[in-house]
Design a protein around this motif. Structure first.
Motif, PDB file in Angstrom:
ATOM      1  N   VAL A   1       0.842  -1.199   0.000  1.00  0.00           N
ATOM      2  CA  VAL A   1       0.000   0.000   0.000  1.00  0.00           C
ATOM      3  C   VAL A   1       0.880   1.253   0.000  1.00  0.00           C
ATOM      4  O   VAL A   1       0.572   2.247  -0.666  1.00  0.00           O
ATOM      5  CB  VAL A   1      -0.947  -0.010   1.217  1.00  0.00           C
ATOM      6  CG1 VAL A   1      -1.645   1.325   1.367  1.00  0.00           C
ATOM      7  CG2 VAL A   1      -1.975  -1.112   1.058  1.00  0.00           C
ATOM      8  N   TYR A   2       1.990   1.177   0.699  1.00  0.00           N
ATOM      9  CA  TYR A   2       2.921   2.307   0.680  1.00  0.00           C
ATOM     10  C   TYR A   2       3.410   2.563  -0.754  1.00  0.00           C
ATOM     11  O   TYR A   2       3.413   3.709  -1.219  1.00  0.00           O
ATOM     12  CB  TYR A   2       4.112   2.041   1.600  1.00  0.00           C
ATOM     13  CG  TYR A   2       5.208   3.066   1.428  1.00  0.00           C
ATOM     14  CD1 TYR A   2       5.141   4.295   2.087  1.00  0.00           C
ATOM     15  CD2 TYR A   2       6.294   2.836   0.598  1.00  0.00           C
ATOM     16  CE1 TYR A   2       6.118   5.258   1.912  1.00  0.00           C
ATOM     17  CE2 TYR A   2       7.276   3.794   0.410  1.00  0.00           C
ATOM     18  CZ  TYR A   2       7.189   4.997   1.065  1.00  0.00           C
ATOM     19  OH  TYR A   2       8.149   5.948   0.870  1.00  0.00           O
ATOM     20  N   CYS A   3       3.803   1.508  -1.451  1.00  0.00           N
ATOM     21  CA  CYS A   3       4.281   1.666  -2.829  1.00  0.00           C
ATOM     22  C   CYS A   3       3.203   2.284  -3.713  1.00  0.00           C
ATOM     23  O   CYS A   3       3.468   3.184  -4.520  1.00  0.00           O
ATOM     24  CB  CYS A   3       4.702   0.321  -3.410  1.00  0.00           C
ATOM     25  SG  CYS A   3       6.206  -0.306  -2.676  1.00  0.00           S
ATOM     26  N   LEU A   4       1.982   1.813  -3.516  1.00  0.00           N
ATOM     27  CA  LEU A   4       0.857   2.371  -4.259  1.00  0.00           C
ATOM     28  C   LEU A   4       0.733   3.871  -3.987  1.00  0.00           C
ATOM     29  O   LEU A   4       0.523   4.680  -4.896  1.00  0.00           O
ATOM     30  CB  LEU A   4      -0.421   1.655  -3.806  1.00  0.00           C
ATOM     31  CG  LEU A   4      -1.528   1.467  -4.802  1.00  0.00           C
ATOM     32  CD1 LEU A   4      -1.079   0.510  -5.882  1.00  0.00           C
ATOM     33  CD2 LEU A   4      -2.764   0.923  -4.102  1.00  0.00           C
ATOM     34  N   GLY A   5       0.902   4.233  -2.725  1.00  0.00           N
ATOM     35  CA  GLY A   5       0.813   5.636  -2.334  1.00  0.00           C
ATOM     36  C   GLY A   5       1.893   6.474  -2.998  1.00  0.00           C
ATOM     37  O   GLY A   5       1.635   7.586  -3.468  1.00  0.00           O
ATOM     38  N   VAL A   6       3.114   5.933  -3.076  1.00  0.00           N
ATOM     39  CA  VAL A   6       4.220   6.670  -3.704  1.00  0.00           C
ATOM     40  C   VAL A   6       3.907   6.917  -5.170  1.00  0.00           C
ATOM     41  O   VAL A   6       4.041   8.034  -5.690  1.00  0.00           O
ATOM     42  CB  VAL A   6       5.544   5.896  -3.555  1.00  0.00           C
ATOM     43  CG1 VAL A   6       6.630   6.549  -4.394  1.00  0.00           C
ATOM     44  CG2 VAL A   6       5.962   5.839  -2.107  1.00  0.00           C
ATOM     45  N   VAL A   7       3.474   5.856  -5.853  1.00  0.00           N
ATOM     46  CA  VAL A   7       3.125   6.003  -7.267  1.00  0.00           C
ATOM     47  C   VAL A   7       2.002   7.035  -7.412  1.00  0.00           C
ATOM     48  O   VAL A   7       2.003   7.854  -8.340  1.00  0.00           O
ATOM     49  CB  VAL A   7       2.697   4.637  -7.843  1.00  0.00           C
ATOM     50  CG1 VAL A   7       2.177   4.784  -9.251  1.00  0.00           C
ATOM     51  CG2 VAL A   7       3.867   3.676  -7.819  1.00  0.00           C
ATOM     52  N   ALA A   8       1.088   7.020  -6.459  1.00  0.00           N
ATOM     53  CA  ALA A   8      -0.060   7.926  -6.552  1.00  0.00           C
ATOM     54  C   ALA A   8       0.351   9.375  -6.327  1.00  0.00           C
ATOM     55  O   ALA A   8      -0.036  10.253  -7.095  1.00  0.00           O
ATOM     56  CB  ALA A   8      -1.123   7.516  -5.548  1.00  0.00           C
ATOM     57  N   PHE A   9       1.144   9.652  -5.303  1.00  0.00           N
ATOM     58  CA  PHE A   9       1.450  11.070  -5.086  1.00  0.00           C
ATOM     59  C   PHE A   9       2.465  11.600  -6.087  1.00  0.00           C
ATOM     60  O   PHE A   9       2.687  12.809  -6.161  1.00  0.00           O
ATOM     61  CB  PHE A   9       1.799  11.384  -3.616  1.00  0.00           C
ATOM     62  CG  PHE A   9       3.115  10.876  -3.076  1.00  0.00           C
ATOM     63  CD1 PHE A   9       4.324  11.257  -3.638  1.00  0.00           C
ATOM     64  CD2 PHE A   9       3.137  10.059  -1.950  1.00  0.00           C
ATOM     65  CE1 PHE A   9       5.526  10.809  -3.118  1.00  0.00           C
ATOM     66  CE2 PHE A   9       4.337   9.607  -1.425  1.00  0.00           C
ATOM     67  CZ  PHE A   9       5.530   9.980  -2.012  1.00  0.00           C
ATOM     68  N   SER A  10       3.050  10.719  -6.879  1.00  0.00           N
ATOM     69  CA  SER A  10       3.902  11.186  -7.970  1.00  0.00           C
ATOM     70  C   SER A  10       3.113  11.350  -9.261  1.00  0.00           C
ATOM     71  O   SER A  10       3.696  11.637 -10.302  1.00  0.00           O
ATOM     72  CB  SER A  10       5.043  10.201  -8.207  1.00  0.00           C
ATOM     73  OG  SER A  10       5.680   9.883  -6.999  1.00  0.00           O
ATOM     74  N   VAL A  11       1.780  11.191  -9.191  1.00  0.00           N
ATOM     75  CA  VAL A  11       0.899  11.258 -10.359  1.00  0.00           C
ATOM     76  C   VAL A  11       1.484  10.393 -11.472  1.00  0.00           C
ATOM     77  O   VAL A  11       1.691  10.832 -12.599  1.00  0.00           O
ATOM     78  CB  VAL A  11       0.713  12.694 -10.875  1.00  0.00           C
ATOM     79  CG1 VAL A  11      -0.634  12.818 -11.569  1.00  0.00           C
ATOM     80  CG2 VAL A  11       0.798  13.694  -9.761  1.00  0.00           C
ATOM     81  N   TRP A  12       1.755   9.166 -11.145  1.00  0.00           N
ATOM     82  CA  TRP A  12       2.537   8.296 -12.010  1.00  0.00           C
ATOM     83  C   TRP A  12       1.730   7.085 -12.446  1.00  0.00           C
ATOM     84  O   TRP A  12       0.914   6.571 -11.667  1.00  0.00           O
ATOM     85  CB  TRP A  12       3.783   7.841 -11.240  1.00  0.00           C
ATOM     86  CG  TRP A  12       4.762   7.090 -12.072  1.00  0.00           C
ATOM     87  CD1 TRP A  12       4.993   5.754 -12.039  1.00  0.00           C
ATOM     88  CD2 TRP A  12       5.636   7.637 -13.045  1.00  0.00           C
ATOM     89  NE1 TRP A  12       5.964   5.442 -12.953  1.00  0.00           N
ATOM     90  CE2 TRP A  12       6.373   6.576 -13.586  1.00  0.00           C
ATOM     91  CE3 TRP A  12       5.866   8.932 -13.528  1.00  0.00           C
ATOM     92  CZ2 TRP A  12       7.328   6.752 -14.593  1.00  0.00           C
ATOM     93  CZ3 TRP A  12       6.804   9.115 -14.517  1.00  0.00           C
ATOM     94  CH2 TRP A  12       7.536   8.028 -15.029  1.00  0.00           C
ATOM     95  N   GLY A  13       1.965   6.615 -13.666  1.00  0.00           N
ATOM     96  CA  GLY A  13       1.378   5.359 -14.129  1.00  0.00           C
ATOM     97  C   GLY A  13      -0.114   5.279 -13.945  1.00  0.00           C
ATOM     98  O   GLY A  13      -0.855   6.129 -14.434  1.00  0.00           O
TER      99      GLY A  13
END
Lengths: 456, 316, 114
Positions: free
Chosen positions: B191-203
């Motif tokens: 879930v943390y990884c998902l959060g990182v991808v999300a706050f980077s507006v990524w993928g």
């Protein structure tokens, strides 16, 4: 500095404009852009090159002109005729991007946004219904572009300068406008310099543009001054409307198309948006009158044979790209290009099967497309839509991949335009775009402008 | 607090920290360029796309900036430029082996505060341009935020429970000679990884920059404005990867090599994984994701937190 | 102690600032170009900045409730191992109660749009 300019043009971003019926040309340019390691732009802000595929008719030319003004520069416009090799056009574009002096010069003579606005105002309001009537002359001026790229790009500028000169008159009585006074003088100067440039390029057609727009300018002047208090910067403020929860929310009128990636060529959808929900929509085909006469189904060298499957794959690319799945979109594009190139059927079929399996495997894709605008048999029949659009957006995607396997497939019959608004009202922008892409539009059939409200 | 688990280095080392972050950004952009070139069958003359960051930077530095009619210029630029600054502030609390720039007792909360700041920055970038497409993009990001932020917060709590500290260095130290938190709290790590991808507006979390709204938040950005925005996204992705190392991947733990190399190796691996992931997944549409975030991810991390808490109490 | 973070912030700001300055030299024109917002080749009919219909406003309220809860969660996380079972039970009863609220809102359709 030279090395800098060269690096800066190594990966240019290209915004594509597709003339209805010219999807093959667009596909060819698209492939040329990607294989040379360039990138496709999604908006004029991101674009260095404006690639116009085919010969735009008056209304599309006008929209393209506005987009051209929104490119910040260095900017280059190339017009790619249907049989012209796309790679050469891009080589030319790159060469022209390099000329730093030229682009500095170009950047000095750009019109101010407020000027564009009032100059266009008069006819923009009319455009939905009887668009191009007043624009005829100007467009004769621009037709000539296709001859040579160099003058093509410049020609647009002259058109705009025409707008601008009118606009300065307007400035006189409307001094409260923003960006006003000080710009006026400067523009005058630039105008002179543009004149020079047109001489250099021998683009006399540009002067035709001047004349043509002159008539409009007058209208613009009148239109521009109305409602000044409520219109900062010359644009009206959004006004309220009841939303579905009975709250008063502002309504924005936003047009989708014609210059929009992954959008059916020539289609314009004027949407009333509350937030990102389309509460009302009107559909229109640009240049509907002229298009029937001139375009028709393109009869290129390879037309007919692979047209159907390639066209379907092309729409699949759009749908997958809109769903945000780049890998699958790129793969679909590769299959499309293989089919268009007329590669051997067996290998195309294998590639297509692989793509189909990949799409069908993705649970995320299914989760995200399931349930978007399901269409039942009765509804399809009632609206005169083809039976293969049965199901929701996900079903329609799989159906497209299925039909793409029929190597004798022909282009689908035109879709009735007046049904589109009904299909997207009540959806948010993202879903609406997915639905339209999933309709697998090969051609649109003009109909009367049709209103549809969310209450329906 | 008692003796610190890491040494705070002289402020001048901040330059090195920023330089490392910069290098990660270039590396990430290069890999993304290479993957894009491969996906598009780009000719070999294009250099395999590895030089993409260089060409793009040069292109954007040459391109003129734009100002839309009646844009809120200041807030608009603040949004774009703020992303880089936020990412830099995030890595400040990440210890590189035994050294850290900013040994904050509540380092985990600091990171959390920074990632929430991204909400405002991305939204401002969308809102400031006074353009319909950008505005829709900005709000899409907020909608995504509502879905990913709470699971992300509770995911950050799991290592804190196990380490009994909000200090990032201590969280890393707590994994010494024991199983990495990422391994025995897989849900929190995912879930943390998902959060990182999300706050980077990524993928899959890029609908705010979606093709359907003409790249949304980025629709009106050109020149250096676009450059700092894009660099900011990569920097956030890199900062998120770096922060995962002390939180979930054992910090500088590893055989043979010194601690700081292991931190870098782990950061780069995670970062490259995120980059690779971008093209592989369809977008998670914000409206659908909201339900997923609240009804699946949130309960899942809550249970994860419960499990971690029970294990800790039971142990000791 | 704060020297490090202040230096970091200063470097980041200086970096962004100098890129902007550099762009003033390298760009073909240092002045931003005044443009209309992109709308597929049309002029905008209204300013985009408006009262935007945020369809998920119910979710924002829910979010707020949980977000405030994080205030308790962080200190709790630090001491829970020390305090033992009672701390776990108390916190998760509280979280459970909150989550019942979420489930209720979900069943009412508060997490769905359109």
């Amino acid at each position: 500095m030279d090395a800098f300019a060269r690096s800066a043009t190594r990966r240019a971003h290209v915004l594509l404009v597709e003339v209805p019926g010219q999807w093959r040309t667009r596909a060819a340019v698209e492939r040329a852009v990607l294989t040379r390691g360039w990138s496709l732009a999604m908006s004029p802000a991101d674009a260095d090159v404006l690639a116009v595929c085919g010969r735009p008719r008056p209304q599309l030319e006008k929209a393209t002109g506005l987009v051209w003004h929104q490119m910040s520069g260095p900017r280059v416009r190339v017009d790619v005729a249907d049989d012209a090799p796309a790679a050469e056009a891009l080589d030319q574009a790159q060469a022209r991007l390099l000329g730093t002096e030229h682009h500095r010069h170009d950047s000095d003579s750009r019109p101010v946004a407020a000027h564009l606005l009032s100059a266009n105002k008069g006819h923009d309001q009319e455009s939905l219904n009887h668009g191009s009537m007043d624009h005829g002359d100007g467009d004769d001026g621009t037709m000539r572009h296709d001859g040579g790229d160099e003058s093509g790009g410049e020609g647009m500028d002259h058109g705009s300068m025409g707008h601008e000169s009118m606009d300065r008159g307007d400035e006189g009585d409307g001094t409260m406008r923003h960006d006003g006074g000080d710009e006026g003088g400067g523009e005058g100067m630039d105008h002179g310099s543009m004149g020079h440039e047109s001489m250099d390029h021998g683009g006399h057609g540009g002067h035709g543009g001047h004349g043509g727009n002159g008539g409009n300018g007058g209208n613009g002047g009148n239109g521009g001054n109305g409602g000044m208090e409520m219109a900062p910067g010359g644009i009206a403020l959004a006004e309220g409307g009841e939303d579905r929860d009975g709250l008063e929310m502002d309504v924005l009128y936003v047009r989708l198309g014609p210059v929009l990636p992954h959008w059916p060529a020539g289609l314009v959808l004027r949407c009333a948006l509350q937030g990102d929900v389309i509460t009302e929509a009107q559909a229109e085909i640009l240049d509907a009158e002229t298009q029937q006469r001139h375009a028709g189904p393109t009869a290129g060298p390879a037309a007919g044979l692979a047209a159907g499957p390639a066209r379907i794959l092309d729409n699949t690319v759009s749908l997958l790209a809109l769903a945000g799945w780049e890998d699958a979109a790129a793969e679909a594009r590769r299959v499309r290009d293989a089919v268009l190139e007329g590669g051997d059927r067996a290998s195309c079929a294998v590639k297509l099967d692989r793509l189909r399996a990949k799409v069908a495997r993705s649970r995320v894709l299914r989760w995200s497309l399931r349930g978007i605008r399901p269409l039942g048999h009765e509804e399809l029949e009632r609206h005169g839509l083809p039976p293969h659009l049965d199901g929701d957006t996900y079903d329609r995607l799989l159906g497209m991949l299925e039909r793409a396997g029929d190597s004798n497939g022909k282009l689908a019959s035109p879709l009735p335009l007046d049904k589109l608004p009904h299909l997207v009202t009540g959806l948010d922008l993202a879903a609406a775009r997915l639905v339209i892409a999933s309709l697998d539009v090969h051609e649109l059939q003009p109909g009367h402008v049709h209103d549809e409200t969310s209450g329906a | 607090m008692s003796e610190p688990s890491v040494t705070t280095v002289a402020p001048a080392w901040a330059l090195a920290a920023v330089a490392i972050l910069g290098a990660l950004v270039v590396l990430a952009a290069a890999l993304d360029g290479a993957l894009t070139a491969r996906g598009n069958d780009a000719a070999s003359g294009a250099g395999g796309g590895v030089a993409t960051p260089l060409w793009e930077a040069a292109r954007l530095m040459r391109q003129r900036r734009r100002r839309t009619v009646e844009a809120d210029g200041m807030l608009w630029r603040l949004g774009g430029a703020g992303l880089v600054v936020t990412a830099v502030l995030m890595v400040a609390v990440v210890p590189l082996g035994e050294w850290t720039i900013f040994d904050l007792d509540v380092g985990v909360m600091w990171f959390n505060a920074m990632d929430v700041m991204v909400w405002a920055l991305v939204w401002l970038t969308g809102w400031g341009a006074n353009s319909a497409h950008s505005l829709v993009g900005g709000y899409r990001f907020l909608a995504h935020g509502l879905g990913y932020e709470l699971p992300l917060m509770f995911a950050l709590v799991a290592p804190v429970i196990a380490a009994e500290s909000l200090n990032v260095g201590r969280v890393a130290a707590a994994q010494e000679n024991s199983l990495w938190f990422g391994l025995w709290m897989p849900v929190a790590f995912l879930v943390y990884c998902l959060g990182v991808v999300a706050f980077s507006v990524w993928g899959p979390f890029a609908p705010a920059l979606g093709a359907d709204i003409a790249s949304g938040v980025g629709a009106e950005l050109s020149g250096v404005d676009r450059l700092v925005f894009e660099v900011g996204r990569y920097a956030l992705l890199a900062a998120g990867s770096a922060f995962a190392v002390p939180m979930f991947l054992g910090g500088g733990a590893g055989p043979l090599l010194p601690g700081w190399t292991w931190v870098l190796i782990k950061t780069v691996s995670l970062l490259l994984l995120f980059i690779w992931l971008r093209r592989r997944l369809p977008a998670l549409r914000p409206d659908k994701f909201m339900e997923l975030g609240w009804m699946v991810l949130l309960p899942a991390v809550l249970v994860q937190d419960l499990v971690v808490a029970v294990v800790m109490v039971w142990r000791g | 102690m704060f020297d490090g973070i202040i230096t970091m912030a200063a470097i980041a700001l200086a970096g962004v600032g100098s890129i902007y300055l550099l762009h003033g030299i390298t760009a073909i024109n240092a002045d931003p170009l005044a443009v209309l917002p992109f709308q597929s080749g049309w002029q905008p009919e209204q300013h985009a900045l408006s009262r935007y219909h945020v369809r998920w406003y119910l979710a924002t309220l829910l979010f707020l409730a949980f977000d405030v809860e994080m205030l308790f969660m962080y200190p709790w996380a630090v001491v829970v191992a020390e305090l033992g079972a009672t701390a776990i039970i108390e916190m998760f009863l509280f979280l459970g109660a909150l989550f019942v609220g979420v489930v209720w809102a979900w069943r009412e359709g508060g997490l769905r749009w359109v």
